[in-house]
Scaffold this motif. Sequence first.
Motif, PDB file in Angstrom:
ATOM      1  N   LEU A  16      -2.137   4.878   7.011  1.00 14.56           N
ATOM      2  CA  LEU A  16      -1.777   3.378   7.244  1.00 14.56           C
ATOM      3  C   LEU A  16      -2.781   2.266   7.360  1.00 14.56           C
ATOM      4  N   GLN A  19      -5.066   1.845   4.600  1.00 13.95           N
ATOM      5  CA  GLN A  19      -4.726   1.575   3.360  1.00 13.95           C
ATOM      6  C   GLN A  19      -4.260   0.140   3.499  1.00 13.95           C
ATOM      7  N   TYR A  20      -3.760  -0.330   4.605  1.00 11.47           N
ATOM      8  CA  TYR A  20      -3.296  -1.806   4.906  1.00 11.47           C
ATOM      9  C   TYR A  20      -4.196  -2.597   5.676  1.00 11.47           C
ATOM     10  N   CYS A  21      -4.706  -2.336   6.829  1.00 14.17           N
ATOM     11  CA  CYS A  21      -5.170  -3.012   7.805  1.00 14.17           C
ATOM     12  C   CYS A  21      -6.875  -3.455   7.773  1.00 14.17           C
ATOM     13  N   CYS A  24      -8.007  -6.344   5.990  1.00 16.03           N
ATOM     14  CA  CYS A  24      -6.778  -7.180   5.734  1.00 16.03           C
ATOM     15  C   CYS A  24      -7.154  -8.833   5.546  1.00 16.03           C
ATOM     16  N   CYS A  43      -0.724  -9.369  14.380  1.00 17.51           N
ATOM     17  CA  CYS A  43      -0.338  -7.900  13.776  1.00 17.51           C
ATOM     18  C   CYS A  43       0.404  -6.890  14.439  1.00 17.51           C
ATOM     19  N   CYS A  47       3.492  -8.301  11.906  1.00 13.13           N
ATOM     20  CA  CYS A  47       3.241  -7.452  10.403  1.00 13.13           C
ATOM     21  C   CYS A  47       4.225  -6.303  10.563  1.00 13.13           C
ATOM     22  N   VAL A  49       3.388  -3.690   8.885  1.00 13.31           N
ATOM     23  CA  VAL A  49       2.672  -2.414   9.154  1.00 13.31           C
ATOM     24  C   VAL A  49       2.265  -2.150  10.817  1.00 13.31           C
TER      25      VAL A  49
END
Length: 61
Positions: A16, A19-21, A24, A43, A47, A49
Motif C-alpha cells: 500500500l 503504491q500510494y504513499c 504522493c 494522512c 486519507c 489509505v
Amino acid sequence: MKEGNRRELLSHVETLMAQYCDGCFLHQHLKKECGRRSAHRFCISQCTVGEQLQEYGKKLS
C-alpha cells in the motif's frame, strides 16, 4: 498472532505504501504549504489509505 499472518499483513502495508504513499503529490503539497506535521495529520486522519494502514496496524497489535 501467527508469524505467517503477521508477515502477510506487513506485506500488505508495504505494498500500500509503495503504491500510494511514495511520491504522493497531495502529501508533498501539504508539507510545502502547511508543514510536515500538518501533512502527516492529514494522512492519518483524512486519507483513505492512511485509514486502511491504521486498520492493519490494529490487527498487528
